[in-house]
Design a protein around this motif. Sequence first.
Motif, PDB file in Angstrom:
ATOM      1  N   GLU A  82       0.826  -1.300  -0.002  1.00 37.05           N
ATOM      2  CA  GLU A  82       0.092   0.044  -0.075  1.00 37.05           C
ATOM      3  C   GLU A  82       0.715   1.223  -0.086  1.00 37.05           C
ATOM      4  O   GLU A  82       0.485   2.106   0.814  1.00 37.05           O
ATOM      5  CB  GLU A  82      -0.938  -0.220   0.968  1.00 37.05           C
ATOM      6  N   ASN A 130      -2.628   7.894  -2.645  1.00 35.47           N
ATOM      7  CA  ASN A 130      -4.034   7.712  -1.877  1.00 35.47           C
ATOM      8  C   ASN A 130      -5.386   7.307  -2.612  1.00 35.47           C
ATOM      9  O   ASN A 130      -5.103   7.685  -4.047  1.00 35.47           O
ATOM     10  CB  ASN A 130      -4.563   9.195  -1.326  1.00 35.47           C
ATOM     11  N   LYS A 131      -6.314   6.931  -2.288  1.00 30.93           N
ATOM     12  CA  LYS A 131      -7.437   6.379  -2.690  1.00 30.93           C
ATOM     13  C   LYS A 131      -8.835   7.129  -2.692  1.00 30.93           C
ATOM     14  O   LYS A 131      -9.775   6.631  -2.816  1.00 30.93           O
ATOM     15  CB  LYS A 131      -7.733   4.701  -2.138  1.00 30.93           C
ATOM     16  N   ASP A 132      -8.635   8.463  -2.677  1.00 33.54           N
ATOM     17  CA  ASP A 132      -9.879   9.276  -2.426  1.00 33.54           C
ATOM     18  C   ASP A 132      -9.890  10.216  -3.598  1.00 33.54           C
ATOM     19  O   ASP A 132     -10.409  11.397  -3.634  1.00 33.54           O
ATOM     20  CB  ASP A 132      -9.694  10.060  -1.245  1.00 33.54           C
ATOM     21  N   GLY A 142     -10.669   6.927  -5.888  1.00 30.09           N
ATOM     22  CA  GLY A 142      -9.724   6.220  -5.728  1.00 30.09           C
ATOM     23  C   GLY A 142      -8.433   6.557  -6.508  1.00 30.09           C
ATOM     24  O   GLY A 142      -8.384   7.972  -6.579  1.00 30.09           O
ATOM     25  N   SER A 143      -7.462   5.840  -6.910  1.00 30.51           N
ATOM     26  CA  SER A 143      -6.197   6.348  -7.417  1.00 30.51           C
ATOM     27  C   SER A 143      -6.457   5.915  -8.949  1.00 30.51           C
ATOM     28  O   SER A 143      -6.530   4.872  -9.375  1.00 30.51           O
ATOM     29  CB  SER A 143      -4.825   5.353  -6.870  1.00 30.51           C
ATOM     30  N   GLU A 145      -3.673   3.363 -10.346  1.00 32.76           N
ATOM     31  CA  GLU A 145      -3.962   2.040  -9.913  1.00 32.76           C
ATOM     32  C   GLU A 145      -5.189   1.678 -10.832  1.00 32.76           C
ATOM     33  O   GLU A 145      -5.147   0.338 -11.506  1.00 32.76           O
ATOM     34  CB  GLU A 145      -4.249   1.775  -8.636  1.00 32.76           C
ATOM     35  N   GLN A 163      -7.899  -2.926  -2.597  1.00 31.32           N
ATOM     36  CA  GLN A 163      -7.733  -1.532  -2.051  1.00 31.32           C
ATOM     37  C   GLN A 163      -8.698  -0.460  -2.235  1.00 31.32           C
ATOM     38  O   GLN A 163      -8.664   0.504  -1.780  1.00 31.32           O
ATOM     39  CB  GLN A 163      -6.275  -1.107  -2.351  1.00 31.32           C
ATOM     40  N   HIS A 164      -9.626  -0.731  -3.349  1.00 27.88           N
ATOM     41  CA  HIS A 164     -10.710   0.138  -3.428  1.00 27.88           C
ATOM     42  C   HIS A 164     -12.139  -0.552  -3.370  1.00 27.88           C
ATOM     43  O   HIS A 164     -13.206  -0.021  -3.620  1.00 27.88           O
ATOM     44  CB  HIS A 164     -10.648   0.444  -4.970  1.00 27.88           C
ATOM     45  N   ARG A 212     -17.817   3.837  -2.838  1.00 23.02           N
ATOM     46  CA  ARG A 212     -16.743   4.238  -3.747  1.00 23.02           C
ATOM     47  C   ARG A 212     -17.408   5.343  -4.779  1.00 23.02           C
ATOM     48  O   ARG A 212     -16.581   5.806  -5.743  1.00 23.02           O
ATOM     49  CB  ARG A 212     -15.912   3.341  -4.471  1.00 23.02           C
TER      50      ARG A 212
END
Length: 456
Positions: free
Chosen positions: A296, A300-302, A341-342, A345, A428-429, A453
């Motif tokens: 990880e 970031n995933k936001d 998310g990213s 990715e 991860q999402h 999400r």
Amino acid sequence: MNLKSLNFKRFNLKNLQPQRLPPNTLPIWRDLVKDLRLCLVLLIIAAVIGLLSHALWPCLVIALVLFIGLQFRAFYQIYYWIRFQPEQNPPELSGVLGEILYLLYRYQRQEKQAKTELINTIARAQTSISALQDAVVLIDSKQHLEWWNPAAEQVLGLKAVDVQRPVLNIIRDPEFAHYFENLHDYPNGIKLDSWVKPQHFIQCEVTPFGDHEFLLLAYDITHLHRLEQMRKDFVANVSHELRTPLTVISGYLEMLGEQQDVSARWQRAFKQMQQQTRRMNALVNDLLLLSRLENEELTNKDQVIHMASLLNELFDDAQAYNSDYGHTLNLHIESHCNLLGSKLEIASAFSNLITNAIKYTPKGGVIHIGWSSDQEHGYFYVEDNGIGIEAYHIPRLTERFYRVDSARSRDSGGTGLGLAIVKHVLAQHEGYLDIQSKIGQGTTFKAVFAQSRLVE
């Protein structure tokens, strides 16, 4: 905890219940005839005495009262035996009441035998569970701790005073609380840092059963965690170290291949070496990406990912990649929702799914790429009409280097890590990969994302 603290309702008593007697009217009629015969004899004697004493009716009434009294006496004997002497043999009675008493006694013995077998079964189960090195905890319908084996005290730090206390008051780890309240989102349990032993790790798995009750299993996975970390570090370090020599080799091969005085034979050799070097470089890059995903370490995933823009970019790349395959590509954007998310990715994962469909679908196929959503999930899907995948391969497709057809995968230049990368990106999402396939009809890869999400 002693044996009495276990609640019998938790166990399946179906096989331990006393067997009910089959319906049989013959003994009942036989005993009823005995009672009628006794009543008739008393009435005949009373009638004879009544005729001789010129008091027929009083004598008949006395006979009936005597018969009823005998029945009441039998009832009292049955009551006294059930109430005060259930462990002793029943009194000797005849007639219907005697048969009822016999049936009660027989049922009582069967019930006692069943209860003894049940207690023995519980005792054996408790002894076996107590011998386990893994923690086993029973949680009642009120989410209170009810029973646990000795290992739970070592693994989870439980104490005798914790009986009947809420489980979330004892295990206060926020990750465990979220897991316990959302079990359906964690089919494989959850890994936690141990709050009992520093630098140790435990795996917790909660299984619902019975009437809203739970079974908690927990075990120390520190050794497995360290082995897994060693593997990740080894892959990351080796992959990183390979990049420099591969870059050097690739540069020299490119330079040598461009020399005009090199024979055609050597030019073909250099070209093949360049191809293999590029393949090794792609493998190293995928290994590094997978290593960073596992740790990880990426962004970031936001971020808000504009799905229409992203899919159009991926579709243009797919059209260019598709030039050698001649497939018909179709893009379907059926939802206006975007994704948190990213972008890097997500683009990598979606691109892997698209290129896999293009590579492994026979030339001239039809491939549908789409994005949709409903009230619960968002879906990115890639559907082809290729040869399909055997059902027994599907559960293993996301394993590293797993190949359905090794020869075909080598010809296509794949690294065998694409779907493993997709799996980790989706995990991860808050998503997962759903694969549906039928031999001769094609395959659908669907990335499923949770509603949390999705953004408008």
